[in-house]
Design an enzyme around this catalytic site. Structure first.
Site, mmCIF file in Angstrom:
data_model
loop_
_atom_site.group_PDB
_atom_site.id
_atom_site.type_symbol
_atom_site.label_atom_id
_atom_site.label_comp_id
_atom_site.label_asym_id
_atom_site.label_seq_id
_atom_site.Cartn_x
_atom_site.Cartn_y
_atom_site.Cartn_z
ATOM 1 N N ARG A 126 0.827 -1.234 0.000
ATOM 2 C CA ARG A 126 0.000 0.000 0.000
ATOM 3 C C ARG A 126 0.849 1.266 0.000
ATOM 4 O O ARG A 126 0.446 2.315 0.494
ATOM 5 C CB ARG A 126 -0.962 0.022 1.183
ATOM 6 N N HIS A 254 1.285 20.758 -24.488
ATOM 7 C CA HIS A 254 1.048 19.315 -24.437
ATOM 8 C C HIS A 254 -0.237 18.873 -25.131
ATOM 9 O O HIS A 254 -0.327 17.725 -25.556
ATOM 10 C CB HIS A 254 1.075 18.819 -22.991
HETATM 11 ZN ZN LIG Z 1 6.037 16.784 -21.080
#
Ligand SMILES: [Zn+2]
Ligand SMILES: NC(=O)c1ccc[n+]([C@@H]2O[C@H](COP(=O)([O-])OP(=O)(O)OC[C@H]3O[C@@H](n4cnc5c(N)ncnc54)[C@H](O)[C@@H]3O)[C@@H](O)[C@H]2O)c1
Length: 373
Positions: A126, A254
């Protein structure tokens, strides 16, 4: 001989602060740097074949100098390694080596190894600790900092992952000596991104020093990495989980870039950083089109990218698709929010902002013109 500077940048994430240490030669001091962070003499190191070939012996020597022994998992190099199958392999390896929650696993490599190892660390027991030792310019200025980890699936890139912050980041610019020049240039696009986001002075610095940095100048490397990491640390500390829109600024270039990467099949035809370079030019030109920014600023960005050998015009990619097709790729981008496409646009160099409801039809028409330019 001139002393090459080094830098330590704090990343002040609430509940999980850590340092990014940037210094030439750090790789040879890796043992003493990580010793206070590990509990056992055996440390697990995940890397890829290219990095292992270039740096494994040096890392083993550095670990051995302080009585540590590396348990190595060497994976194939390349984006395809960010997969379910390799995630399972890393998780099984960590468990086989008795990694506990308080242990720290080392990710030695570029963004692929960092993303994959960080994700595996987020789930073993975890959540166990990990240390990023980034060896590409992209990883040193971007992916090793901020705690985003992920793999790719059939549905797309980075769609499955976790926020999991490293305990320490050790960036040795000397490791870039063995990085192929094309990867260095691709990483440089992410450096320039920080100047375009909100630091016009840094953009000026890049115009003067970018070529030197790419050529391997040690001082320019440390300055560029430190300024980039400081910018990323500030943005991530303000909005760790990308909830307020501040962290979204890091996605400048992006949305266009991912569409181009998708169209070129996420292949060697266009590296991520090359897509970002082109994406930043397109974001700037589209901003000019919307009357937000002066055309000369957009052309200044394109000219600088071209001068360091990064793509700056869509036409050079030789795509045979329509603007609409590229816009369709954007619709599949994970950053879609309730049907509108948030877009990062510029009012000038160093003045990026998040526009909420950009008309995709206008984007497609703009891209048609850029494809024909
Ligand atoms: Zn990047
Ligand atoms: N987590 C984030 O916040 C974040 C941010 C940006 C990008 N990313 C991810 O990063 C990945 C891209 O990272 P990358 O550009 O570092 O790619 P990469 O890890 O694939 O490295 C590029 C190439 O360089 C080789 N290499 C790495 N270091 C080397 C060295 N020192 N000497 C010689 N060869 C070396 C690798 O084997 C590979 O062939 C993508 O998967 C992207 O999604 C993540």
């Amino acid at each position: 001989m001139a002393v090459i500077p080094s830098a330590t940048i704090p990343v002040d994430i609430a509940g999980a602060p850590y340092q990014v240490r940037i210094a030439p030669g750090l790789i040879d001091r890796l043992g003493e740097e990580v010793r206070p962070f590990v509990r056992k003499d055996k440390v697990v190191i995940v890397t890829d074949a290219h990095v292992a070939a270039a740096w494994r012996d040096r890392v083993d020597a550095a670990l051995g100098a302080v009585g540590l022994v590396g348990a190595w998992l060497v994976l194939p190099a390349g984006e395809a390694t960010k997969s379910w199958a390799h995630l399972a392999q890393v998780v099984d390896f960590l468990i086989a080596h008795d990694v506990e929650r308080r242990d720290r696993v080392i990710a030695l490599g570029g963004g692929v190894i960092g993303d994959l190892t960080g994700f595996a660390a987020s789930m073993v027991k975890r959540g166990c600790g990990f240390i990023q030792v980034p060896t590409t310019l992209l990883a040193q200025v971007d992916s090793s900092v901020g705690g985003k980890t992920a793999i790719n699936t059939a549905a797309g890139k980075n769609l499955v992952g976790a926020f999991h912050q490293p305990a320490l980041v050790l960036a040795d610019p000397d490791t870039l000596d063995t990085l192929p020049a094309r990867d260095v240039r691709a990483g440089y696009a992410e450096v320039l991104k920080y100047g375009l986001i909100d630091d016009a002075d840094f953009f000026d610095w890049c115009e003067t020093n970018g070529a030197k940095l790419i050529a391997g100048d040690p001082e320019a490397r440390v300055t560029a990495i430190a300024r980039s990491v400081a910018a990323k640390a500030r943005i991530v500390a303000a909005d760790e989980k990308e909830l307020t829109g501040v962290r979204a600024l890091l996605n400048l270039g992006h949305t266009f870039g991912h569409a181009l990467e998708a169209e070129t099949g996420f292949s060697d035809r266009l590296l991520h950083g090359e897509g970002v370079a082109l994406g930043m030019v397109l974001a700037a030109r589209f901003s000019v089109r919307l009357g937000l920014m002066h055309g000369q600023d957009a052309e200044r960005i394109a000219a600088h990218l071209a001068s360091v050998g990064l793509p700056s015009s869509l036409a050079t990619l030789g795509l045979s698709c329509t603007g609409q097709r590229l816009a369709d790729h954007m619709l599949h981008d994970k950053k879609m929010d309730a049907g509108t496409l948030p877009f990062l646009l510029l009012r000038g160099i160093g003045q990026t902002f998040l526009a909420k409801d950009v008309d995709l039809g206008a984007v497609a028409a703009f891209l048609d013109e850029e494809l024909a330019r």
